[in-house]
Structures are given as structure tokens and as C-alpha cells.
Design an enzyme around this catalytic site. Sequence first.
Site, mmCIF file in Angstrom:
data_model
loop_
_atom_site.group_PDB
_atom_site.id
_atom_site.type_symbol
_atom_site.label_atom_id
_atom_site.label_comp_id
_atom_site.label_asym_id
_atom_site.label_seq_id
_atom_site.Cartn_x
_atom_site.Cartn_y
_atom_site.Cartn_z
ATOM 1 N N ASP A 154 -22.044 -17.214 -2.611
ATOM 2 C CA ASP A 154 -23.352 -17.811 -2.402
ATOM 3 C C ASP A 154 -24.110 -16.916 -1.436
ATOM 4 O O ASP A 154 -23.685 -16.739 -0.288
ATOM 5 C CB ASP A 154 -23.220 -19.221 -1.824
ATOM 6 N N ILE A 212 -23.754 -29.815 -3.546
ATOM 7 C CA ILE A 212 -22.714 -30.229 -4.484
ATOM 8 C C ILE A 212 -21.483 -29.338 -4.366
ATOM 9 O O ILE A 212 -20.346 -29.818 -4.362
ATOM 10 C CB ILE A 212 -23.264 -30.225 -5.925
ATOM 11 N N CYS A 235 -21.082 -27.880 -14.506
ATOM 12 C CA CYS A 235 -21.816 -29.150 -14.466
ATOM 13 C C CYS A 235 -23.179 -28.943 -13.824
ATOM 14 O O CYS A 235 -23.804 -29.916 -13.372
ATOM 15 C CB CYS A 235 -21.033 -30.188 -13.661
ATOM 16 N N ALA A 236 -23.643 -27.696 -13.774
ATOM 17 C CA ALA A 236 -24.894 -27.396 -13.064
ATOM 18 C C ALA A 236 -26.074 -27.321 -14.016
ATOM 19 O O ALA A 236 -26.831 -28.280 -14.154
ATOM 20 C CB ALA A 236 -24.736 -26.090 -12.281
ATOM 21 N N HIS A 289 -23.975 -33.924 -20.744
ATOM 22 C CA HIS A 289 -24.782 -33.913 -19.512
ATOM 23 C C HIS A 289 -24.579 -35.221 -18.733
ATOM 24 O O HIS A 289 -25.525 -35.946 -18.417
ATOM 25 C CB HIS A 289 -26.262 -33.714 -19.830
ATOM 26 N N LEU A 290 -23.312 -35.474 -18.382
ATOM 27 C CA LEU A 290 -22.943 -36.720 -17.715
ATOM 28 C C LEU A 290 -22.831 -36.572 -16.194
ATOM 29 O O LEU A 290 -22.437 -37.532 -15.524
ATOM 30 C CB LEU A 290 -21.588 -37.221 -18.252
ATOM 31 N N GLY A 291 -23.157 -35.399 -15.662
ATOM 32 C CA GLY A 291 -22.929 -35.155 -14.239
ATOM 33 C C GLY A 291 -23.457 -36.236 -13.326
ATOM 34 O O GLY A 291 -22.825 -36.596 -12.335
ATOM 35 N N ALA A 292 -24.642 -36.764 -13.630
ATOM 36 C CA ALA A 292 -25.263 -37.782 -12.766
ATOM 37 C C ALA A 292 -25.077 -39.190 -13.302
ATOM 38 O O ALA A 292 -25.684 -40.125 -12.785
ATOM 39 C CB ALA A 292 -26.754 -37.483 -12.622
ATOM 40 N N GLU A 341 -30.271 -28.199 -25.210
ATOM 41 C CA GLU A 341 -29.873 -29.600 -25.209
ATOM 42 C C GLU A 341 -30.930 -30.451 -25.913
ATOM 43 O O GLU A 341 -32.122 -30.158 -25.780
ATOM 44 C CB GLU A 341 -29.662 -30.097 -23.767
ATOM 45 N N ASP A 355 -20.586 -29.427 -19.197
ATOM 46 C CA ASP A 355 -21.372 -30.653 -19.234
ATOM 47 C C ASP A 355 -22.826 -30.357 -19.575
ATOM 48 O O ASP A 355 -23.593 -31.267 -19.870
ATOM 49 C CB ASP A 355 -21.294 -31.363 -17.869
#
Length: 525
Positions: free
Chosen positions: A170, A151, A229-230, A278-281, A260, A255
Site C-alpha cells: 500500500d 477494510i 471483494c473490492a 457482489h455480496l461483500g456488503a 456486472e 465477488d
Amino acid sequence: MPKVLISDKMDPRAAQIFRERGLEVDEITGKTPQELRAIIGTYDGLAIRSSTKVTPDLLEAATNLKVVGRAGIGVDNVDIPAASAKGVVVMNTPFGNSITTAEHAIALMFALARQLPEADASTQAGKWEKNRFMGVELTSKVLGLIGAGNIGSIVADRARGLKMRVIAFDPFLTPERAVEIGVEKVSLDDLLSRADFITLHTPLTDQTRNILSRENLAKTKKGVRIINCARGGLIDEAALKELLDSGHVAGAALDVFQTEPATDSPLFGTPGFISTPHLGASTTEAQVNVAIQVAEQMADYLTTGGVTNALNMPSLSAEEAPKLKPYMALAEKLGSLVGQLAHGAITSVAVEAEGAAAELNLKPITSAVLAGFLRVHSDTVNMVNAPFLARERGLDVREIRHEREGDYHTLVRVTVGTRDGERSVAGTLVGNEAPRLVELFGIKVEADLAGPMLYVVNEDRPGFIGRLGTLLGEANVNIGTFHLGRRQAGGEAIVLLSVDEPVTPDLLARVKALPDVRTAMGLNF
């Protein structure tokens, strides 16, 4: 005919694929745990999203169940150890929603830059506050990626199209891969001090939890904007609110949240804060993709035995499995050990086999090493997708066979290359069955790798073991096993202890304060 239950709402293509592949399928959604338990016993496969909870209680009733397929990445709703104990394969679809999540991060970045939610609310309230909403351009701004995997690399590609300068932190990102995806590889401190926007694309593990802690947030550039968004838990939300209130952080868009559903977050209502549930997907395309993928994977397994994206089972033929199973257990533990202990960016992984191990198919063994190694940093890795993830990160993976005879009838060695040199661990099988560590960074030490452990490097001095044992006793820590090794008398020594509970930060601090201790870490297997 194998029978599959789809227990969560899923794109109709999933049921269509099952039927096309000759499987019987029922779509029964919205059931309570008790209702689901009453009907699960007749099914060979269970296709789920996030609503269904695959608990030990459900698995106990699932007498025919062979595979659980999660249409999506996260498997927090599946008890994987319980499924493994029941012989149930657990699959997910880790790459079906990558583009969707990346695009959501970019959307939130635009929303922060131009204060879109606040401007929309103000305008629809009948105001015309043109001068209040002075935004910033994305062009020429520095975007800092924390995590440059699948991603993260998509976000980098989109950001470069917006003429942003992209830097990335990373541990698995090699210089070659950084050039390939067009980013500058930097340290975390460098990223925090330079980035105008920071976006997180890393799983939640012991190494990444609270990566944007109060301390690290304080290191950020004044006026930074942060997007996540992770996974919830990567950011200290209380500290983020304080920095938003003070103006040090100009904006933040989340997100995902530590808890949650997030219904009462202290961040709600804070100026400069944007939130989504939590709309990432959550796009039509992503939902179709994951539904198709999970159906194809489950159908393959139930009709041909093919295994793809399994979280608790390697890709193996029926003939190879019995012989390779103990070697893969050893390999995964060695990979996990070196992954937890090696410091700095890893550029290469070498898997060496000698004795009886050299006569085997090394691919599953190497996959097990990579799965153990990468699982330290990723919660979606498995023995099937580990080689792909290693290639994605530019890791140089080598397999080496030795015909020589050594001290052990069979031996597997794992060596990782870093900028500081190579470090290796080695293990064997006791009775061709039980994994055993026999060498750690050049020091001979025989140890079982199981459960939580305490790892200590110390100067070999009289009385050290007594002091360590006394400290653990005073801390009410029960020792399961105790293993020692040293390079030479009076030199560097290693202590490996299995303990009954995970090693706490407070205990580590006390161990590190002992005389002659060079380093101490908590390990988990």
C-alpha cells in the site's frame, strides 16, 4: 418542512430517523426513470442505494433537490459533476460495511482453502469423494494484502487471529502504521512472490486498474489463491483463467467482476474458481448501518447545514465558504498534482501558506489538499473524510503559516516526504479567483491545471519543443495550452500541455522515445 424520497429498498430505520428529525419522508421504490422524474420535483432529499440512477435528466427535473444520499460506498450510479453543477450535495457512507466486506473476504479464503463449494456439490450429488478434496491450512500461510486501508486492516486483524503471517502493499502505508496493524510492509513484487493467499482491498483508479495484470499474475507464487471483494477491473480475468487452467493459480474467488451483472464470465466453470454476486456488503448489519448513517447525514444537512461524507462539498460554515472556495480549488489541484507525480511511499504532507493565504482557516485548505492527493488512489475520498483517511494511513500532516512576504500576494505550497526526499509544488490565485501553478519540484513554471494534461521532463536542448509538437500533430492531438519551465539553460526542463483528450499509453510511449526525454506522464484534473 424538508421532504425526502427513499427511492430504493432500505432498512426501515432510515425512514424512522427522518421522521424523528422532523422531516417528511416517502418510501416509493421500484419506479422507472420516467416515473421517478415525474415525482422528484417536490423533494429536497433523495436517499438511494444502487438501483436509482441519478442522471442529468433526473437532476434537471429535481428542481428542489438539495442532497443525494447513497447508502453505501459506490456512487457509480450518481452523476456527481451534474449534481455539483445543480448545487446538489452528494453524500455516501464509506465505512458502514467495512466489517461485512472484510468478513466476506475471510469466508472466501476459507472456501478456497478447503474447496467447500465443490465438496458440497459433490456430496449432495450422492458422491463421497473424500480423497478428492485435499485442502490446505491457513495457519502459518502468508497472506498478501493489496491495500491496507480500513477494510484491509480489518482483514489483517482477522488473519493474524488465524495465525497467518500478513504482508501488505500500500503506497500510503507508513512503517508506523504497519507495526500498529501487525503487517509487514513490502513492495508489490515481493508480495506477489511470497504470498500463499492474495486478497485485494483497493479502489479502482487509474493507478490500481489491472494491478493483477497478466505480467503480475505470472510473478505470483505457484499454488497461490486469490480473493477479490473490492472492485472489478483490478484483475485481468482472462489471464487469471489461463493460470487456473494451468494450475499455477490453485484457486480464485471473486465477488466482483469487470462487467456486472456477470452472467457469462469465461471464469465460470473453471476448476478452482468460486464466485459470488457482489455480496461483500450484503449482511443485515451492514444494511442497517448504512441506512442509519445516510439518514442521519441527510437529516443533519437539511436541518442544520451540517456536512458529513460529502463527495462534492467541504465542511464549511456559511461565513467562510465564499473566501475559502477558490483556495480549496487551488489546494485540491496541487494535492492531485503531487499525488500523481510523486513516486514511492509518501510519509508526510505539509501544507504551507504565505501572504493572504496565511490569514485563513487552513483546515479546509489542508482537507482539500488531502482530498486531491488521496483521490488519486481512492474513489471514496472527499474533503470531509480525507483527514481521517490520512490519519488511518499514518501520514504525518502539517500546517505551516509564514508571515514573510514572497513573490506572490498569496501562495499555497504542498510538500510531500518520501524515502527519496521531499518534493513540493506551489500555486497562487490570479485575481483572487483563478488557481495557477507557479512552481513544480523547484522549477518555476506558470500553468493552469485543468482537464487532461501531458507532463514531460526533458533535457533543455534546441529543437525539442519542435519535435514534441510535430509528434503530437502527427498523433492528431490538439494542444490547449503550453507551459514551459527549466532550472537553468541546458539543464532539466519541464513541459506541461493541456490536451483535448486523455493521454493514451501509446502516445506516452512515443513521447518517451523522443531524444532528451527523461520521463512523461498523463495527468488528469
